[in-house]
Design an enzyme around this catalytic site. Structure first.
Site, short mmCIF file in Angstrom:
data_model
loop_
_atom_site.label_atom_id
_atom_site.label_comp_id
_atom_site.label_asym_id
_atom_site.label_seq_id
_atom_site.Cartn_x
_atom_site.Cartn_y
_atom_site.Cartn_z
N ASN A 7 0.87 -1.19 0.00
CA ASN A 7 0.00 0.00 0.00
C ASN A 7 0.90 1.24 0.00
O ASN A 7 1.51 1.57 1.01
CB ASN A 7 -0.89 -0.02 1.26
N ARG A 91 -2.79 -2.10 -3.26
CA ARG A 91 -3.97 -1.29 -3.04
C ARG A 91 -3.89 -0.10 -3.99
O ARG A 91 -2.89 0.62 -3.99
CB ARG A 91 -4.01 -0.79 -1.60
N HIS A 180 -13.03 3.06 0.38
CA HIS A 180 -12.96 2.01 1.42
C HIS A 180 -13.57 0.70 0.87
O HIS A 180 -14.04 -0.13 1.66
CB HIS A 180 -13.76 2.37 2.69
N ARG A 241 -12.47 15.57 7.89
CA ARG A 241 -13.32 15.95 6.74
C ARG A 241 -14.72 16.34 7.20
O ARG A 241 -15.29 15.69 8.08
CB ARG A 241 -13.43 14.79 5.75
N GLU A 384 -8.13 -5.20 5.34
CA GLU A 384 -8.00 -4.88 3.92
C GLU A 384 -6.83 -5.63 3.28
O GLU A 384 -6.91 -6.06 2.14
CB GLU A 384 -7.83 -3.35 3.75
#
Ligand code: ADP
Length: 397
Positions: A7, A91, A180, A241, A384
């Protein structure tokens, strides 16, 4: 069969080597400050001591070579030969609407990742750099791209289209994509097997509540709606955010503060959310502590976060005309039992009842609703990397 999962960020590279025989992690680690002064690699072989290498990493190719050196190291390593690595799974953030599944990397795939640079300006260039660095360091080894957007590609048009002039969709592919996806795919899949749901007749809501957060509505294992949009800014209130906001706020702040649209967007991405609302921190634990000490802004930030999650759950129940299971995952979802309990209290209209003892379990898959609850509520730790490794193996076997 061992799969290396990579990743890549613009100045970082996280990795895990997973033995697919029993899906165990052999080693994991992180290269930090790639291309910046003071770069270091932290390597953690399972069952052995952590090993830190402080050395120059001018680029990702050097970082990948150092990762391989660490994996092969006589003392700290976990393999004897690079050939033991079957393939590498990467990823990748954005595939636009091009791919709805993972794919073995070739020149066409790399071109698509490049085409999507403007949709994922921070991640896609770094993800491609990671792929090319692995190709250079391990010539001939199969590389697989696992996209964050892929799982959400099953959304119907009514869910992914924005109500703006159609020409912007045609010209620039402006629509909801969702993110996601690897986590939502892993968790919804586990929810069906662990929760003993009917794979062909199930309605699941996945609440991925971490520093970044998103919800997805999943019917029969397929995503029908998700809260993030063209970018990860839409939807829930997150660590930094804002999530959903009246777009007119952008113009208003820009005019009042004499800022550009880019600058305001940066504020909405990096300085808003519970950080902006509380003025304390983007970390839910810090904000929780401040709220417990009576900090009003921190209390409101957490209440607003919770309220947004509750409203999204309600809207997804409506979108699916029912729900069989609600699943919590990621940093907050897996660890904050009070947050889970409070969210579920507001869902009593669905006949949800939580078992306080089960809700206090941590670090494992667990059903936290009572047997007579009308909706099954679960906590499923996301993984993940394992999902990327499984997808990679399936494509190269
Ligand atoms: P990401 O992958 O998006 O960076 P994570 O899924 O790792 O984020 O989640 C990080 C968030 O989880 C942090 O804001 C952290 O405060 C929160 N978190 C971790 N443990 C707890 C806990 N016990 N209670 C509340 N929040 C927690």
């Amino acid at each position: 069969m061992k799969i290396l999962v990579i990743n890549c960020g613009s100045s970082s590279l996280k990795y895990q080597l997973i033995d697919m025989q029993n899906e165990s992690v052999l080693a994991k680690g992180l290269c930090e400050r790639i291309g910046i002064e003071g770069s270091k690699l932290t390597h953690k072989p399972t069952g052995k001591d952590e090993y830190v290498v402080t050395t120059d990493m001018p680029n990702h190719e050097v970082a990948v070579k150092l990762v391989l050196d660490a994996l092969l190291d006589k003392t700290h390593g976990v393999i004897e030969n690079v050939d033991e690595i079957t393939a590498v799974g990467h990823r990748v953030l954005h595939a636009g609407a091009k791919y709805s599944a993972s794919i073995v990397v070739n020149d066409d795939v790399k071109a698509v990742i490049k085409e999507c640079f403007d949709l994922g300006p921070l991640h896609n260039p770094a993800n491609l750099t990671g792929i090319e660095a692995c190709e250079a360091a391990m010539p001939g080894k199969k590389q697989v791209a696992v996209f964050d957007t892929a799982f959400h590609q099953t959304m119907p048009e009514k869910a992914f289209m924005y109500a703006i002039p159609y020409e912007y969709y045609e010209k620039y592919n402006i629509r909801k994509y969702g993110f996601h996806g690897t986590s939502h795919a892993f968790v919804s899949n586990e929810a069906i097997s662990f929760g003993k749901l009917d794979p062909n007749n199930s309605k699941v809501i996945v609440c991925h509540l971490g520093n970044g957060g998103s919800l997805s509505a999943v019917v029969n294992g397929k995503c029908v709606d998700t809260s993030m949009g063209l970018t990860p800014l839409e939807g829930l209130i997150m660590g930094t955010r804002s999530g959903d906001i009246d777009p007119a706020v952008v113009q208003f702040i820009a005019n009042k503060e004499n800022k550009s649209v880019d600058e305001v967007l940066n504020i909405l991405n990096k300085k808003s959310g519970i950080l902006g609302m509380s003025g304390v921190s983007s970390d839910f634990r810090d904000v929780g502590k401040a709220a417990a000490e009576g900090n009003h802004k921190a209390e409101v930030a957490l209440e607003a976060f919770k309220y947004r999650v509750i409203k999204y759950i309600g809207s997804y129940v409506a979108a699916m005309n029912g729900v069989d299971a609600i699943v919590f995952t990621a940093g907050v979802g897996e660890n904050d039992k009070n947050m889970r309990a409070e969210i579920c209290e507001s869902l009593s209209y669905l006949g949800i009842k939580i078992d306080a003892e089960a809700n206090s379990h941590r670090g494992e898959e667990v059903v936290i609703s009572t047997p007579d609850s009308k909706v099954k509520v679960m906590v499923i730790p996301t993984n993940e990397e394992l999902r990327i490794a499984r997808e990679t193996l399936a494509l190269v076997k």
